[in-house]
Design a protein around this motif. Sequence first.
Motif, PDB file in Angstrom:
ATOM      1  N   TYR A 313      84.510 111.767  41.299  1.00 35.58           N
ATOM      2  CA  TYR A 313      83.988 112.145  42.901  1.00 35.58           C
ATOM      3  C   TYR A 313      84.911 112.900  43.560  1.00 35.58           C
ATOM      4  O   TYR A 313      84.623 113.781  44.488  1.00 35.58           O
ATOM      5  CB  TYR A 313      84.097 110.432  43.472  1.00 35.58           C
ATOM      6  N   LEU A 314      86.499 112.727  43.337  1.00 36.09           N
ATOM      7  CA  LEU A 314      87.488 113.940  43.866  1.00 36.09           C
ATOM      8  C   LEU A 314      87.053 115.187  43.501  1.00 36.09           C
ATOM      9  O   LEU A 314      87.274 115.960  44.495  1.00 36.09           O
ATOM     10  CB  LEU A 314      88.889 113.355  43.488  1.00 36.09           C
ATOM     11  N   VAL A 316      84.383 116.493  43.133  1.00 37.34           N
ATOM     12  CA  VAL A 316      83.084 116.901  43.593  1.00 37.34           C
ATOM     13  C   VAL A 316      83.673 117.602  45.398  1.00 37.34           C
ATOM     14  O   VAL A 316      82.904 118.764  45.693  1.00 37.34           O
ATOM     15  CB  VAL A 316      81.808 115.681  44.079  1.00 37.34           C
ATOM     16  N   PHE A 317      84.418 116.847  46.038  1.00 38.56           N
ATOM     17  CA  PHE A 317      84.827 117.310  47.298  1.00 38.56           C
ATOM     18  C   PHE A 317      85.994 118.192  47.370  1.00 38.56           C
ATOM     19  O   PHE A 317      86.435 118.271  48.926  1.00 38.56           O
ATOM     20  CB  PHE A 317      84.260 116.485  48.222  1.00 38.56           C
ATOM     21  N   ILE A 318      86.695 118.317  46.319  1.00 42.88           N
ATOM     22  CA  ILE A 318      88.060 118.739  46.444  1.00 42.88           C
ATOM     23  C   ILE A 318      88.111 120.374  46.957  1.00 42.88           C
ATOM     24  O   ILE A 318      89.161 120.788  47.671  1.00 42.88           O
ATOM     25  CB  ILE A 318      88.823 118.572  45.094  1.00 42.88           C
ATOM     26  N   TYR A 319      87.132 120.962  46.745  1.00 48.12           N
ATOM     27  CA  TYR A 319      86.817 122.303  47.373  1.00 48.12           C
ATOM     28  C   TYR A 319      85.503 122.465  47.751  1.00 48.12           C
ATOM     29  O   TYR A 319      84.669 122.051  47.222  1.00 48.12           O
ATOM     30  CB  TYR A 319      87.017 123.300  46.201  1.00 48.12           C
TER      31      TYR A 319
END
Lengths: 368, 67
Positions: A313-314, A316-319
């Motif tokens: 999940y991290l 997915v939204f890290i960049y």
Amino acid sequence: MSKEIIPAGQSISITVLFIIGTSLFMGSSGQSGNSSWIALIFAVALAVPLMLIYTRLHVLFPGKDLYDMLILVFGAVAGRVLSCLYIWYAMHLGSLVLRNFGEFSKTVALTSTPMVAPMLVIGLLCVWVVKAGMEVLGRSAKFLLLFTVMVIVVIELLSIPKYQFHHLLPVLDSGWKLVLSDTMGSFTFPFAEIVVFLGAFNVLPKKGSAAKVLVSSTMIAGVIILQVTLRNLLVLGPDILSSLYFPSYVAVSRINIGDFLTRIEGSSAIIFVTALFIKVSLCLYVASNGVAKVFKLSSYRSVVLQMGLIMVYLAVFIYKDIMQMQYFAYHIYKIYALPFQVAIPVILWVTAEILAWRRSGKKTAAQQ
Amino acid sequence: MVIYLLLIYAIVIIIDPYGLLKQGKKRDFYVCSVLCLVSFSLAFVLSMGWEIPSPSSPIVHWVKKLF
């Protein structure tokens, strides 16, 4: 549950695949254009002393991993705080690698598939192998390294007709400043990332030579990355190379042997996935092991699934996008990673040496 | 999507944290439950299409401030 121990050969395979994991498809830091290979050699030379420091930690604390060392040297509270930082680093690195793979599949292979799908598949595979244990990961790595080296050698041979040696000239065209900047970039990403393996030092035999594992794997990985970088440079040239997100994939797509052996880049992408699988698995193991050590759990296996899911999940939204990913990897990461890769391990090593020296002094005094 | 997520996490909870509780590993159960709550929250937010702030932005900000 019996203690997991993996032999040196398997440890070397894990660390080699860990180091080459992302560099195989992202390439190395390339601001210096046709001199990036010089920066790579300097980066390997810089990495070797760091590996010797990591090795010394294994000699001072045989059978202990990074978290045990931090808690033993800095005490329960400060040690646990530093352990939490390393858990974050392992999680973050795993997510970055997963995201690289997600962007790779979204850009070149599975353009209509949501990015989370391939990342989730690889993430769950990593959860499975880490739950099975480090011995399984070691055995897989040994086989996968052989396969990866075989594929790289075959691709290298097939690329020879496309080599244009004038791409290497003039040497040091961009000057020493950019070469040194690239040295720093290549040192932190990928060579010094092996600091993550300190979190799995407990799987090395107590009397085994960690120096053999770390130094030889740095050298082997250095040769592989140098070979891949030179191939990309000779096939594509510095200008095209710097404009691509995944240069190796494009370089392999140029192979054409008698209009018969063409478009083999899809097949070569398999090695990206195998190396990446080992890298993410090691990050997941180290993060889970850290949580188990910080919270005194009975086994790291209790948290592997949840840590693996959070890692995906991290990712997915890290960049926000691929441009932010590229910017972070080549400009920000080399500074962000330095405290984890150099500062904290060096402080740990110096403190451990002082403690060991004091202990040996007390022992001698007691004997007299 | 959210309904599928709830169904999947129902299975995950039965397999993972509840399995630990049945084995008598209480400490492992508590830590695993907290992590499960975090992972479910992230999955729920992502499935709803809500934006989660990226941890990379503050890192980039700090590094730029330092150098």
